[in-house]
Write an enzyme that holds these catalytic residues in place. Structure first.
Site, PDB file in Angstrom:
ATOM      1  N   ASN A   1       0.863  -1.177   0.000  1.00  0.00           N
ATOM      2  CA  ASN A   1       0.000   0.000   0.000  1.00  0.00           C
ATOM      3  C   ASN A   1       0.904   1.233   0.000  1.00  0.00           C
ATOM      4  O   ASN A   1       1.492   1.566   1.025  1.00  0.00           O
ATOM      5  CB  ASN A   1      -0.889  -0.039   1.252  1.00  0.00           C
ATOM      6  CG  ASN A   1      -1.678   1.239   1.450  1.00  0.00           C
ATOM      7  OD1 ASN A   1      -1.770   2.067   0.551  1.00  0.00           O
ATOM      8  ND2 ASN A   1      -2.255   1.378   2.638  1.00  0.00           N
TER       9      ASN A   1
ATOM     10  N   LYS B   1       0.078   4.259  -0.270  1.00  0.00           N
ATOM     11  CA  LYS B   1      -0.552   5.462   0.305  1.00  0.00           C
ATOM     12  C   LYS B   1      -0.305   6.649  -0.639  1.00  0.00           C
ATOM     13  O   LYS B   1      -0.276   6.447  -1.857  1.00  0.00           O
ATOM     14  CB  LYS B   1      -0.039   5.698   1.727  1.00  0.00           C
ATOM     15  CG  LYS B   1      -0.159   4.416   2.575  1.00  0.00           C
ATOM     16  CD  LYS B   1       0.060   4.624   4.037  1.00  0.00           C
ATOM     17  CE  LYS B   1      -0.092   3.286   4.756  1.00  0.00           C
ATOM     18  NZ  LYS B   1      -0.036   3.404   6.219  1.00  0.00           N
TER      19      LYS B   1
ATOM     20  N   HIS C   1      -9.462   1.469   4.760  1.00  0.00           N
ATOM     21  CA  HIS C   1      -8.217   1.621   5.517  1.00  0.00           C
ATOM     22  C   HIS C   1      -8.459   2.602   6.667  1.00  0.00           C
ATOM     23  O   HIS C   1      -9.213   3.568   6.520  1.00  0.00           O
ATOM     24  CB  HIS C   1      -7.111   2.126   4.591  1.00  0.00           C
ATOM     25  CG  HIS C   1      -5.760   2.086   5.219  1.00  0.00           C
ATOM     26  ND1 HIS C   1      -5.347   3.025   6.136  1.00  0.00           N
ATOM     27  CD2 HIS C   1      -4.743   1.205   5.106  1.00  0.00           C
ATOM     28  CE1 HIS C   1      -4.127   2.720   6.542  1.00  0.00           C
ATOM     29  NE2 HIS C   1      -3.741   1.615   5.932  1.00  0.00           N
TER      30      HIS C   1
ATOM     31  N   GLU D   1      -6.809   4.955   7.754  1.00  0.00           N
ATOM     32  CA  GLU D   1      -6.530   6.358   7.429  1.00  0.00           C
ATOM     33  C   GLU D   1      -7.712   6.988   6.704  1.00  0.00           C
ATOM     34  O   GLU D   1      -7.996   8.173   6.883  1.00  0.00           O
ATOM     35  CB  GLU D   1      -5.233   6.446   6.597  1.00  0.00           C
ATOM     36  CG  GLU D   1      -4.014   6.177   7.470  1.00  0.00           C
ATOM     37  CD  GLU D   1      -2.816   5.613   6.741  1.00  0.00           C
ATOM     38  OE1 GLU D   1      -2.766   5.656   5.495  1.00  0.00           O
ATOM     39  OE2 GLU D   1      -1.904   5.100   7.433  1.00  0.00           O
TER      40      GLU D   1
ATOM     41  N   GLU E   1      -5.560  -4.752  10.504  1.00  0.00           N
ATOM     42  CA  GLU E   1      -4.529  -3.745  10.711  1.00  0.00           C
ATOM     43  C   GLU E   1      -4.815  -2.981  12.006  1.00  0.00           C
ATOM     44  O   GLU E   1      -5.598  -2.016  11.995  1.00  0.00           O
ATOM     45  CB  GLU E   1      -4.501  -2.757   9.541  1.00  0.00           C
ATOM     46  CG  GLU E   1      -4.183  -3.399   8.211  1.00  0.00           C
ATOM     47  CD  GLU E   1      -3.560  -2.398   7.257  1.00  0.00           C
ATOM     48  OE1 GLU E   1      -2.486  -2.704   6.731  1.00  0.00           O
ATOM     49  OE2 GLU E   1      -4.138  -1.310   7.058  1.00  0.00           O
TER      50      GLU E   1
ATOM     51  N   GLY F   1       2.554   2.165  10.880  1.00  0.00           N
ATOM     52  CA  GLY F   1       3.574   3.204  10.800  1.00  0.00           C
ATOM     53  C   GLY F   1       4.281   3.502  12.104  1.00  0.00           C
ATOM     54  O   GLY F   1       4.985   4.501  12.222  1.00  0.00           O
TER      55      GLY F   1
ATOM     56  N   SER G   1       3.321  -2.224  10.333  1.00  0.00           N
ATOM     57  CA  SER G   1       4.748  -2.317  10.635  1.00  0.00           C
ATOM     58  C   SER G   1       5.366  -3.666  10.268  1.00  0.00           C
ATOM     59  O   SER G   1       6.275  -4.150  10.947  1.00  0.00           O
ATOM     60  CB  SER G   1       5.017  -1.990  12.115  1.00  0.00           C
ATOM     61  OG  SER G   1       4.647  -0.649  12.399  1.00  0.00           O
TER      62      SER G   1
HETATM   63  P1  PGA Z   1       2.876   0.256   7.606  1.00  0.00           P
HETATM   64  O1  PGA Z   1       1.386   0.512   7.009  1.00  0.00           O
HETATM   65  O2  PGA Z   1       3.359  -1.038   7.025  1.00  0.00           O
HETATM   66  O3  PGA Z   1       3.656   1.454   7.141  1.00  0.00           O
HETATM   67  O4  PGA Z   1       2.725   0.178   9.092  1.00  0.00           O
HETATM   68  C1  PGA Z   1       0.505  -0.557   6.822  1.00  0.00           C
HETATM   69  C2  PGA Z   1      -0.786  -0.042   6.233  1.00  0.00           C
HETATM   70  O5  PGA Z   1      -1.260   1.031   6.642  1.00  0.00           O
HETATM   71  O6  PGA Z   1      -1.373  -0.693   5.344  1.00  0.00           O
END
Ligand code: PGA
Length: 250
Positions: A9, A11, A93, A95, A163, A169, A209
């Site tokens: 992803n 983003k 997601h 976010e 997630e 992150g 992560s």
């Molecule tokens: P990350 O993000 O691997 O940077 O923690 C995962 C995600 O949001 O899909």
């Protein structure tokens, strides 16, 4: 058997120059035992799809609208994503749930639209740290699952990504036991709702992560069928070891 899936992803990262990373990833994994997916920002979808033609990599989007067309300035429909050459779309997601106030009902409508257009929907679920500390994780996950997944889900058109919001992150990762508990719960819920055939064929990804150095431990957890990877999917150097770990576990 469920084919494992390594999904990246990106983003809101990446311009045309980043497609060189996709080419490098394709060169590193010419015939993997698992599926590999890159989800770049919408403006790159078409070029990314052209870049991966003839390779083992598929392309996905990061969101779609619930309607096929209409007066929705700035939005992208599932049909448009298909037309750009993508086969998957990430939906719900955390976010987007936070930044765009997406509810599970909205995610379900988007997932229905994606499936009707022929895309596979990667529906994201996850608890916040406060919810985990209040011992509400399974309640939250169960509610998000039933509300976000439409009835027309199958093993082909649905992928679930667990997630935890607090792991995205942050470099913090749940223990294998914590991941296994949620994934086992998700599997049981899917089997109860859709029957054993469909329930056992839906792939369950872990996200939050995931890095090259923790991937093998996560992929050894029962009912983990792959990963949704953010930061560590942006370069072939970081993502390739994760794909290799999944390949080894397949
Ligand atoms: P990350 O993000 O691997 O940077 O923690 C995962 C995600 O949001 O899909």
């Amino acid at each position: 058997m469920r084919r494992k899936l390594a999904a990246g992803n990106w983003k809101m990262n990446g311009t045309g120059a980043a497609l060189a990373e996709v080419q490098a990833l394709a060169r590193a994994h010419p015939s993997p035992n698992c599926d590999i997916l890159i989800c770049p920002p919408a403006p790159l979808l078409h070029r990314a799809a052209q870049t991966v033609a003839g390779t083992a990599i598929a392309i996905g989007a990061q969101d779609c609208h619930a309607e096929p067309s209409g007066a929705h300035t700035g939005d992208t429909s599932a049909e448009m994503i298909m037309d750009a050459g993508a086969q998957h779309v990430i939906l719900g997601h955390s976010e987007r749930r936070a930044d765009h106030h997406e509810t599970s009902e909205m995610v379900r409508a988007k997932a229905r639209a994606a499936m009707q257009a022929g895309l596979s929907a990667i529906v994201c679920l996850g608890e916040t740290l406060a919810q985990r500390e209040a011992a509400n994780t399974l309640d939250i996950i169960g509610g998000q699952l039933s509300e976000s997944v439409p009835d027309l889900a199958t093993g082909e058109n649905l992928v679930i990504a667990y997630e935890p919001v607090w792991a995205i992150g942050t470099g913090r990762v749940p223990s294998p036991e914590q991941i296994g508990e949620v994934h086992g719960f998700l599997r049981a819920r899917l089997e109860a709702r859709f029957g054993a055939g469909v329930g056992r064929s839906v792939r369950l990804l872990y996200g939050g992560s995931v890095k090259g150095d923790n991937a093998a431990e996560i992929f050894a957890v029962p009912n983990v069928d792959g990963a949704l990877v953010g930061g560590a999917s942006l370069t072939a150097a970081d993502f390739s070891p994760i794909v290799a770990a999944l390949d080894d576990s397949a």
